[in-house]
Design an enzyme around this catalytic site. Sequence first.
Site, PDB file in Angstrom:
ATOM      1  N   GLU A  90     -42.772 -49.110 -32.084  1.00  0.00           N
ATOM      2  CA  GLU A  90     -42.694 -50.508 -32.523  1.00  0.00           C
ATOM      3  C   GLU A  90     -44.067 -51.169 -32.557  1.00  0.00           C
ATOM      4  OE1 GLU A  90     -39.921 -52.491 -29.936  1.00  0.00           O
ATOM      5  OE2 GLU A  90     -38.266 -51.182 -30.509  1.00  0.00           O
ATOM      6  N   SER A 101     -42.688 -44.226 -35.261  1.00  0.00           N
ATOM      7  CA  SER A 101     -41.558 -44.114 -36.195  1.00  0.00           C
ATOM      8  C   SER A 101     -41.974 -44.660 -37.549  1.00  0.00           C
ATOM      9  CB  SER A 101     -40.370 -44.929 -35.674  1.00  0.00           C
ATOM     10  OG  SER A 101     -39.410 -45.096 -36.710  1.00  0.00           O
ATOM     11  N   HIS A 103     -40.017 -50.348 -39.984  1.00  0.00           N
ATOM     12  CA  HIS A 103     -41.135 -50.207 -39.035  1.00  0.00           C
ATOM     13  C   HIS A 103     -42.424 -50.527 -39.814  1.00  0.00           C
ATOM     14  CE1 HIS A 103     -39.183 -48.380 -35.390  1.00  0.00           C
ATOM     15  NE2 HIS A 103     -38.191 -48.524 -36.243  1.00  0.00           N
TER      16      HIS A 103
HETATM   17  C1  LIG Z   1     -39.017 -47.924 -29.255  1.00  0.00           C
HETATM   18  C2  LIG Z   1     -38.342 -47.031 -30.246  1.00  0.00           C
HETATM   19  N1  LIG Z   1     -38.354 -45.698 -30.048  1.00  0.00           N
HETATM   20  C3  LIG Z   1     -37.775 -44.850 -30.910  1.00  0.00           C
HETATM   21  C4  LIG Z   1     -37.148 -45.306 -32.051  1.00  0.00           C
HETATM   22  C5  LIG Z   1     -36.511 -44.322 -32.977  1.00  0.00           C
HETATM   23  O1  LIG Z   1     -37.160 -44.214 -34.198  1.00  0.00           O
HETATM   24  P1  LIG Z   1     -36.394 -43.579 -35.471  1.00  0.00           P
HETATM   25  O2  LIG Z   1     -35.481 -44.637 -35.989  1.00  0.00           O
HETATM   26  O3  LIG Z   1     -37.482 -43.240 -36.419  1.00  0.00           O
HETATM   27  O4  LIG Z   1     -35.651 -42.403 -34.993  1.00  0.00           O
HETATM   28  C6  LIG Z   1     -37.095 -46.677 -32.307  1.00  0.00           C
HETATM   29  C7  LIG Z   1     -36.394 -47.167 -33.498  1.00  0.00           C
HETATM   30  O5  LIG Z   1     -36.326 -48.310 -33.840  1.00  0.00           O
HETATM   31  C8  LIG Z   1     -37.704 -47.567 -31.381  1.00  0.00           C
HETATM   32  O6  LIG Z   1     -37.685 -48.888 -31.570  1.00  0.00           O
END
Ligand SMILES: Cc1ncc(COP(=O)(O)O)c(C=O)c1O
Length: 393
Positions: free
Chosen positions: A164, A185, A190
């Site tokens: 984030e 991500s 994002h």
């Molecule tokens: C802090 C955090 N970690 C991991 C993720 C997971 O990312 P992804 O949606 O690309 O799997 C998110 C998704 O919003 C997140 O906010």
Amino acid sequence: MAEIKIKLMKSAFYNEKETKEKLAKFVMEASFFSMGEQCRKFENDFAKKQGRKFAVFLTSGSSANLVLIQGLLNLGRLKKGDKVGFSALTWSTNVMPLIQLGLIPVPLDCSLKTLNVSPAEVEKKADDIKGIFLTNTLGFSDDIEKIKEICQKKNIVFLEDNCESMGSEVNGVKLGNFSLASTFSFFIGHHMSTIEGGMILTDDSELYNMLLMTRIHGWDRNLPEEEKKRMRTLHGIDDFYSKYAFYDLAYNARPTEINGFLGNSQLPYWDEIVFKREGNFKLFQYVARKNDDLFLLDFPHMNIISNFAYPVIAKDKGKADFYKRKMEEAGVEIRPIIAGDITKQPFFKKYVSETTTCPNADFIHSNGFYFGNNPEMNQGELEILCNALEKKQ
Ligand SMILES: Cc1ncc(COP(=O)(O)O)c(C=O)c1O
């Protein structure tokens, strides 16, 4: 409910029209779509932009988290049964890999001033944990320099989930560069979108080599030539059998050339995206500062705040409900501030028996919400958001 005018995610990509045109041309001309040159270029350029040595591109931020934890277990830097601290105010797939892979998750509460874990919270658990998988929440951080220092002193494996917070800086150092390894991500909404996608960054060559195997089937095909040879000699494997030799536990989290191409198309916009997100954030802070119904977040140590979404935290539940209604009536899409006290989420209660409560994360969950911050917000949208943030009449 009023029609939603300001959605959390505005477009699939920054500079959408041009990016889609380029993508269409790429798809028509390319003949190879599995991970290849585009992905490699994106990894190299992303690592360079962030200022880290090695980058491993994967299918999502979630798979980046899973592969990273698996890689550390494969290397024995974390061991099954180890306690690992994590931010209570985070996303599910930050903590789920810890549970899935046999580690014991230890929630660390957040500060009401930063929404992030403070050094004082880390100190409380530092003698009991072997690792910390810290989330840099919403583009912010607490005193991460001090947290790094504590981890070094106590020999704690320090990892950042930076999904984030791409582009944010503390005292001139980018978030994602304070730890052994960090994850990103590239899901739509994002900071940068490759539709789906994630990255792991590290400066540690041993970990990098392990991650290259853990990302895809556990084979050596993506390793640097010298490391490939070393692995084959060590395990007595000849060239023929090396095609299907599998060295350690792994997944298939391989991205496609389409994701790589999109990463390369979006990367040149990094500075512009961060600049606009920061500008919007400063404007929202300026308005929120004058509203004493709200808690004001404070980040004197941060020199760039590449805000992911803007959190509104009211001083009590009644006020929170009022501002939620005000936002919804203005057509603003709002969401809870991530998972709140994650120990109260159904999955956590199912798999983790030890009970710890995180009162600040809980307070934020019941008294807060966020709306999207988007680098393509126009004047009209910013005005609607600022009006909705103003003190109730
Ligand atoms: C802090 C955090 N970690 C991991 C993720 C997971 O990312 P992804 O949606 O690309 O799997 C998110 C998704 O919003 C997140 O906010």
